[in-house]
Structure formats: C-alpha cells, structure tokens
Design a protein around this motif. Structure first.
Motif, short mmCIF file in Angstrom:
data_model
loop_
_atom_site.label_atom_id
_atom_site.label_comp_id
_atom_site.label_asym_id
_atom_site.label_seq_id
_atom_site.Cartn_x
_atom_site.Cartn_y
_atom_site.Cartn_z
N GLY A 118 -48.29 74.13 27.23
CA GLY A 118 -49.48 73.28 27.66
C GLY A 118 -49.01 71.90 27.22
O GLY A 118 -47.77 71.71 26.84
N PHE A 119 -49.64 70.67 27.95
CA PHE A 119 -48.42 69.95 28.03
C PHE A 119 -49.41 68.39 28.04
O PHE A 119 -51.77 68.61 28.10
CB PHE A 119 -47.70 68.77 28.97
CG PHE A 119 -48.38 69.04 29.83
CD1 PHE A 119 -49.07 67.84 30.66
CD2 PHE A 119 -48.80 70.14 30.55
CE1 PHE A 119 -49.07 67.86 31.73
CE2 PHE A 119 -49.12 69.90 32.51
CZ PHE A 119 -49.51 68.81 32.31
N GLN A 120 -49.71 67.21 27.37
CA GLN A 120 -50.85 66.05 27.31
C GLN A 120 -49.53 65.27 28.38
O GLN A 120 -48.32 64.60 28.48
CB GLN A 120 -50.97 65.42 26.45
CG GLN A 120 -52.22 66.60 25.36
CD GLN A 120 -52.38 65.63 23.98
OE1 GLN A 120 -51.48 65.72 23.37
NE2 GLN A 120 -53.54 66.57 24.23
N VAL B 252 -52.86 71.70 21.62
CA VAL B 252 -52.03 71.07 23.11
C VAL B 252 -52.38 73.00 23.59
O VAL B 252 -51.46 73.28 24.40
CB VAL B 252 -50.83 71.56 23.41
CG1 VAL B 252 -51.40 71.37 25.50
CG2 VAL B 252 -51.04 69.58 22.91
N GLY B 253 -53.46 73.38 23.33
CA GLY B 253 -53.84 75.20 23.63
C GLY B 253 -53.00 76.30 22.32
O GLY B 253 -53.60 77.32 22.70
N LEU B 254 -52.12 75.90 21.80
CA LEU B 254 -51.81 76.47 20.66
C LEU B 254 -52.57 77.16 19.80
O LEU B 254 -52.62 78.51 19.77
CB LEU B 254 -50.47 76.10 20.07
CG LEU B 254 -49.27 75.89 21.16
CD1 LEU B 254 -48.49 74.94 20.22
CD2 LEU B 254 -48.50 77.23 21.30
N ASP C 199 -48.24 79.34 25.69
CA ASP C 199 -47.23 80.00 24.95
C ASP C 199 -46.58 79.55 24.21
O ASP C 199 -45.82 79.16 22.72
CB ASP C 199 -46.25 80.82 25.89
CG ASP C 199 -47.00 81.93 26.27
OD1 ASP C 199 -48.33 82.73 25.80
OD2 ASP C 199 -47.41 82.02 27.85
N VAL C 200 -46.33 78.01 24.92
CA VAL C 200 -45.34 76.60 24.38
C VAL C 200 -46.21 75.79 24.76
O VAL C 200 -46.80 75.57 25.95
CB VAL C 200 -44.37 77.12 24.71
CG1 VAL C 200 -44.13 77.25 26.08
CG2 VAL C 200 -43.08 76.72 23.64
N ALA D 185 -43.50 72.93 20.37
CA ALA D 185 -44.20 73.82 19.51
C ALA D 185 -44.71 75.37 19.81
O ALA D 185 -44.85 74.80 20.86
CB ALA D 185 -45.45 73.36 18.85
N TRP D 186 -44.39 75.72 18.94
CA TRP D 186 -44.61 77.18 19.39
C TRP D 186 -45.69 78.42 18.70
O TRP D 186 -45.22 78.64 17.33
CB TRP D 186 -43.67 78.11 19.86
CG TRP D 186 -42.81 78.70 19.08
CD1 TRP D 186 -42.73 79.78 18.66
CD2 TRP D 186 -41.48 77.95 18.49
NE1 TRP D 186 -41.19 79.49 17.89
CE2 TRP D 186 -40.66 78.65 17.39
CE3 TRP D 186 -41.59 76.51 18.60
CZ2 TRP D 186 -40.14 77.58 17.66
CZ3 TRP D 186 -40.29 75.40 18.29
CH2 TRP D 186 -39.24 76.03 17.64
N ARG D 187 -46.30 79.36 19.14
CA ARG D 187 -47.08 80.15 18.04
C ARG D 187 -45.73 81.03 17.23
O ARG D 187 -45.49 82.22 17.62
CB ARG D 187 -48.12 80.74 17.91
CG ARG D 187 -49.59 80.09 18.67
CD ARG D 187 -50.25 80.91 18.95
NE ARG D 187 -50.44 81.74 18.18
CZ ARG D 187 -51.91 81.19 17.50
NH1 ARG D 187 -52.66 80.61 17.93
NH2 ARG D 187 -52.62 82.33 16.39
#
Length: 321
Positions: A100-102, A138-140, A146-147, A274-276
């Motif tokens: 994910g990104f912006q 961003v979707g996390l 995923d990241v 960032a990640w889960r």
C-alpha cells in the motif's frame, strides 16, 4: 442460531470503529453516510448487541464493540490470507505481496526497493495499491495490503509494526500567481491567514498537514477539502487555497502554475514502512528487510535517515496519548 455477519459489513464496522465518526468512515468507504448507518444498525440487530454509543456529536465503542473490533481485525486479515493463498495455488507463484502507498510512496527509494526485492524474491508477485488521504493506515487496518509506506503521525495499534525510513522537510505549495511564490523562504506565521486545502482524513492526520500545532492561536481557514494529491493541486491552481506537503512532492508532481516554497520552523514529515505483526508471512519479512537495507544508504535527496526514528516515536506517542 444467529446468522454470521457479512465480511463487507464487518469492513464497514471497522471503518466506523477506527474513525469514530460516521461521516469520515463513509468517505473512507466511498459510500453514503445514511447507507453506512443502516448497515451498522443491521449488524447490531444480527449480533443482538449494541456496538456503538452514538449522539449527534460523539461516537464511541461499547464493550461489545471493542471485542468485535479486535475479532474483526483478525478475521479480515485471515480473509486476505485465504484469498492470497488460493490465488497462489491457482497460479503456481511462490507468494504474493500487496504494498500500500499514498502519493509518491517512499520517493526515490520506492523503485530501488521494488527492484531489490524482486531480485531477492523473483517468484513473489508484487502489487502496488494506491490509497487516498482517508486512510493513513493505507489498507493495513482492513488487511487489504500486506505492507505499506505510511506517513506518521499514526495512532498506535496492537497489530501494527512500523520503522521510520527517512524524514524530509515540508514545503508550501501555492499558485505561481500568488505573492508567496516569489518568496525565497517563509514561516508558518507568514501564511496563517491564508485559506488552506485540507485533506479528507482523520482529524489528527489532517491537522498535521495543516500545521495546526505550529499556528499558535490562529485557527485554520479552509478553502477546500480534497481526497488526493491531484485534487489538492487542482484546488491550489484554482486559487482556493495553499497546502503543506513533503518536499519530494515537487520532484514527482510538479506542474505549470505551481510553486513550492521552503518553510522555516515547520516539523518535517517522516516516511515509514509498516506491516501487520499478526500476519507472519515470509514475503513481508523479506520486503521489510530489503526496505531497511536500502533506507540505510540515504538515497533520497534532502532527507535525513538519522532523525527519523526520533520523529516517528514522538509523533506517534503524542497521538496515542
């Protein structure tokens, strides 16, 4: 037996629970606020539990809502893993990774990270997924990525892990027709009376980009609200306001009619990976390791890798309190 709630409705609930605001959640989900309210009420009827305490000005989670939010996060992350695993089995790939990104993600570092990761893991399929301003995670938070490359401040969550990659200055974006465009440098005090373009995002994240903490007693005058970078620049070009953005934006989004002016005394912007931490996937670990190694090489102009960790810790902790 009570019917299980639909995955789609659980995603709706998670958005409301994280935003604690039906309007912002509706924008994030790209649905109408009345429709979102109806879906949440149906969910409460399905589960036989009140999930949210609502007034005309305030929304908060009930004890049942707190439990559902935690379980929904786990379930939605599991759904994403299930989907990815099924697709991998169908196409024979060694794995997949959704990043994910912006906006410009990690600036010049982004293509270098992707190239190095693909060299390290050639059979992993990588998908870059863009998000607008409504979701700083961003979707996390929904498990749809995923990241992610994120820009703090971000409220700390138990499932979230994050490392700062670099920090860079923030600059003012204005129309070239504005007298501000001719200035070599400015301060926040020079523009507190200007109309600003605000981001449609959670308050803490929108306020950071409006430099609310640096304005003293001056309140923000909004000239427009936007969902993404292109909308922001269109608003600036039409003279509806000015905006603060990261310095690298000029290198990736510069266009005729825009001016980028350095700002003294404005805290910089951090970029983090960032990640889960509740999804133990090898491609995620490999991507984070690759990103960490590339960030240490200081490849982004005008950035500072050394100050990043301190800034991220400060901004995130401040928001969490």
């Amino acid at each position: 037996m009570t019917d299980a709630p639909e995955i789609r409705v659980l995603r709706y609930f998670v958005a409301v629970a994280e935003e604690l605001h039906f309007g912002r959640a509706a924008v994030r989900l790209h649905i109408s606020q009345p429709s979102l309210s109806v879906q949440i009420r149906k969910l409460e009827h399905t589960l036989g539990a009140r999930l949210l305490a609502r007034t005309s000005r305030h929304v908060e989670l009930t004890p049942a809502g707190v439990v559902l939010l935690e379980e929904a996060h786990r379930l939605l992350a599991g759904v994403e893993r299930l989907t990815a695993a099924t697709r991998r089995a169908a196409d024979g790939a060694a794995g997949s990774l959704v990043v994910g990104f912006q906006a410009n993600a990690a600036a010049e570092l982004t293509p270098k990270i992707l190239a190095a990761f693909q060299a390290r893991c050639p059979r992993v399929q990588v998908e870059m997924r863009s998000h607008d301003f409504a979701d700083p995670y961003v979707g996390l938070s929904t498990g749809s990525v995923d990241v992610a490359f994120v820009r703090p401040p971000i409220v700390v969550q138990s499932w979230l892990s994050m490392e700062t990659l670099f920090v860079e200055p923030r600059v003012l974006v204005t129309s070239t027709d504005s007298p501000l465009a001719a200035r070599g440098r400015i301060t926040v005090a020079d523009v507190v009376d200007e109309p600003f373009v605000g981001r449609r995002a959670p308050d803490y994240w929108r306020d950071f980009w409006l430099a609310v903490d640096t304005r003293g007693s001056h309140t923000v005058r909004l000239g427009a609200e936007v969902a993404g970078v292109d909308e922001c620049f269109e608003a600036i070009l039409s003279r509806r306001g000015v905006a603060f953005t990261q310095a690298s934006t000029q290198r990736f989004y510069d266009r005729p009619g825009l001016a980028f002016v350095p700002v003294d005394g404005l805290p910089p912007s951090a970029v983090a990976i960032a990640w889960r931490n509740d999804m133990d996937a090898q491609p995620v670990r490999d991507f984070v390791d690759t990103t960490r190694a590339l960030a240490a090489l200081d490849l982004v102009p005008s950035s500072s890798p050394a100050a990043g960790a301190a800034l991220a810790a400060t901004t995130i902790a401040a928001v969490a309190r």
